[in-house]
Enzyme design. Structure first.
Site, mmCIF file in Angstrom:
data_model
loop_
_atom_site.group_PDB
_atom_site.id
_atom_site.type_symbol
_atom_site.label_atom_id
_atom_site.label_comp_id
_atom_site.label_asym_id
_atom_site.label_seq_id
_atom_site.Cartn_x
_atom_site.Cartn_y
_atom_site.Cartn_z
ATOM 1 N N PHE A 146 2.864 -4.587 -7.670
ATOM 2 C CA PHE A 146 3.135 -3.231 -8.173
ATOM 3 C C PHE A 146 3.874 -2.457 -7.092
ATOM 4 O O PHE A 146 3.359 -2.250 -6.000
ATOM 5 C CB PHE A 146 1.862 -2.467 -8.564
ATOM 6 C CG PHE A 146 2.203 -1.118 -9.148
ATOM 7 C CD1 PHE A 146 2.519 -0.986 -10.492
ATOM 8 C CD2 PHE A 146 2.289 0.014 -8.338
ATOM 9 C CE1 PHE A 146 2.895 0.248 -11.028
ATOM 10 C CE2 PHE A 146 2.659 1.245 -8.860
ATOM 11 C CZ PHE A 146 2.958 1.360 -10.213
ATOM 12 N N ASP A 232 5.032 -3.042 1.649
ATOM 13 C CA ASP A 232 4.749 -1.851 0.836
ATOM 14 C C ASP A 232 3.293 -1.457 1.082
ATOM 15 O O ASP A 232 2.376 -2.023 0.508
ATOM 16 C CB ASP A 232 4.995 -2.152 -0.645
ATOM 17 C CG ASP A 232 4.688 -0.945 -1.542
ATOM 18 O OD1 ASP A 232 4.089 0.038 -1.055
ATOM 19 O OD2 ASP A 232 5.041 -0.997 -2.735
ATOM 20 N N LYS A 274 1.835 7.990 -0.958
ATOM 21 C CA LYS A 274 0.470 8.386 -1.289
ATOM 22 C C LYS A 274 -0.220 9.196 -0.179
ATOM 23 O O LYS A 274 0.053 10.378 -0.037
ATOM 24 C CB LYS A 274 -0.334 7.154 -1.705
ATOM 25 C CG LYS A 274 0.199 6.587 -3.031
ATOM 26 C CD LYS A 274 -0.762 5.672 -3.756
ATOM 27 C CE LYS A 274 -0.263 5.401 -5.165
ATOM 28 N NZ LYS A 274 0.184 4.059 -5.433
HETATM 29 C C1 LIG Z 1 1.484 3.780 -6.105
HETATM 30 C C2 LIG Z 1 2.314 2.697 -5.551
HETATM 31 C C3 LIG Z 1 3.719 2.741 -5.608
HETATM 32 C C4 LIG Z 1 4.485 3.832 -6.347
HETATM 33 O O1 LIG Z 1 4.247 5.091 -5.851
HETATM 34 P P1 LIG Z 1 4.644 6.378 -6.769
HETATM 35 O O2 LIG Z 1 4.414 7.539 -5.866
HETATM 36 O O3 LIG Z 1 3.711 6.352 -7.937
HETATM 37 O O4 LIG Z 1 6.053 6.203 -7.172
HETATM 38 C C5 LIG Z 1 4.430 1.724 -5.006
HETATM 39 N N1 LIG Z 1 3.807 0.714 -4.383
HETATM 40 C C6 LIG Z 1 2.464 0.629 -4.308
HETATM 41 C C7 LIG Z 1 1.845 -0.513 -3.587
HETATM 42 C C8 LIG Z 1 1.674 1.595 -4.909
HETATM 43 O O5 LIG Z 1 0.344 1.495 -4.865
#
Ligand SMILES: *Cc1c(COP(=O)(O)O)cnc(C)c1O
Length: 427
Positions: A146, A232, A274
């Protein structure tokens, strides 16, 4: 004159259903106030937050230091665009690059934008530094990933809901199984590979933790193949997993993160979002060294809000809170207690199949089909008992409280979870 009926949860839910797109399926609670580890609904009922806005609120709701920074900066200057300099951005850039040990940062707003930025940097680096023609370059990703919701990012998703009928898709991505080093070795035999994008722990997939040596081996392999290792850490970063970053793994710095341990798998490109703002404002970032970041020149990438003074002030405060309150150490310590208690529960209760996670990013797998509503029904029961969590991928429940939780609160939460699960009867 008759007294107007007080607006209640049902009314707010109806409003969202009637006027909002149905792109989410929320647990039926309507929240109005948050403080630290707690949330209150419109009827005044108090809950423990065990989702933390998907790990955006690691510092706890409405942390006074972050809100203080927000309020002060909001009264001074909020947005200038990058057409001009501002007095906060440079300070923030110095702070965040020092903290994470990279030479440069590129500020964006949402997580998906930061991932997009990393992909663009990687492709441009591939074309200009590695000599792979842009049209042929390949970025390797993992199945069940994700990384956000843009058209390019969902192009390499394996989730049909995220992907179907949103095509045509962006080409140039190859997907391999997660936590499978031989698969990566094989994929990197292709000379056109310019990057490997991976979550150090797969969050949305259900808190899938790789083998301890996976990421260090990934980092070494990428280096030897001249491929950018892109981590990420939007969900795993900022102390969530018991160290400042999940790629710090089980290093011995106890969350202080000098990042010298052999288990630190340093990425070439680090993606944050986040909790970078403690849930106060959308702030994301891509960090890398000059050799990579300098492929981006004026006019080639940007964002109107990216790097604005309000975001810069908020992010600096949010990162200071993590350090000052030793949140990584707290997550590490409480995470052990949490997993032990859930393991004890799993030992006596057949409904809990698996317990896994690191720090305060944990999950239990419910012993039922992913298509069943059991995990959802359990989460609705949690809510009735004052704890908010949400299933991910059917039968998995993620547990991610704010990292400012204390041990007594954690134990009270474990009591609630145990009580609900032990007494749970399938509908
Ligand atoms: C939440 C998340 C995203 C996307 O972040 P948004 O602020 O919702 O665009 C990307 N990568 C990971 C691993 C995430 O948990």
């Amino acid at each position: 004159m008759p007294l107007a009926r007080r607006i209640n949860s049902r009314d707010f839910i109806e409003l969202e259903n009637k006027y909002g797109a149905h792109n989410y399926h929320p647990i039926p609670v309507v929240l109005q106030k948050g403080e630290g580890v707690y949330l209150w609904d419109v009827e005044g009922k108090r809950y423990y937050d065990f989702l933390s806005a998907y790990s955006a609120v690691n510092q706890g709701h409405c942390h006074p230091k972050i809100i203080g920074a927000l309020n002060y900066q909001a009264s001074q200057l909020t947005l200038t665009s990058r057409a001009f300099y501002n007095d906060k951005l440079g300070q923030y850039e110095k702070y965040i690059t020092n903290l994470f040990g990279f030479e440069k940062v590129l500020p964006m707003n949402t997580g998906a934008e930061a991932v997009e930025t990393a992909l663009k940097i990687c492709r441009k680096w591939g074309a200009e530094r590695k000599g792979v023609p842009a049209a042929q370059s390949i970025i390797v990703v993992c199945s069940q990933n994700f990384h956000g919701r843009t058209t390019t990012i969902i192009s390499f998703s394996s989730d049909p809901d995220a992907k179907n009928n949103f095509g045509p898709y962006t080409p140039g991505f190859v997907s391999i199984p997660y936590n499978n080093f031989p698969a990566l070795e094989k994929a990197l035999e292709n000379k056109n590979v310019v990057g490997f994008l991976v979550e150090p722990i797969q969050g949305e997939a259900g808190i899938i933790t790789p083998a301890d040596d996976y990421l260090p081996k990934v980092a070494a392999l990428c280096k030897s193949k001249n491929v950018l290792f892109m981590a990420d850490e939007i969900q795993t970063g900022i102390a969530r997993t018991g160290s400042l970053l999940a790629v710090c793994g089980n290093c011995t710095c106890k969350g202080q993160c000098e990042r010298q341990a052999a288990t630190y798998a340093r990425p070439d490109v680090l993606i944050l979002g986040k909790a970078l703002s403690g849930g106060v404002y959308p702030v994301s970032a891509v960090l890398c060294d000059d050799a990579v970041m300098n492929v981006i020149q004026p006019g080639q990438h940007g964002s109107t809000y990216g790097g604005n003074p309000l975001a810069s002030a908020v992010a600096m405060a949010a990162l200071e809170v993590v350090k000052d309150e030793k949140l990584a150490q707290n997550a590490r310590r409480l995470g052990k207690i949490f997993r032990q208690r859930m393991q004890n529960l799993s030992d006596v209760c057949t409904l809990v199949k698996t317990v896994r996670g690191r720090g305060l990013l944990n999950a239990i797998v419910i012993n039922d089909s992913p298509d069943s509503s059991t995990a959802w029904d359990i989460c609705v029961e949690f809510a009735k008992n004052g704890l908010l969590a949400k299933p991910t991928h059917g039968n998995i429940i993620r547990f991610a409280p704010p990292l400012v939780m204390n041990e007594d609160q954690l134990n009270e939460c474990c009591d609630i979870i145990e009580k609900v699960i032990v007494n749970f009867k399938k509908a």
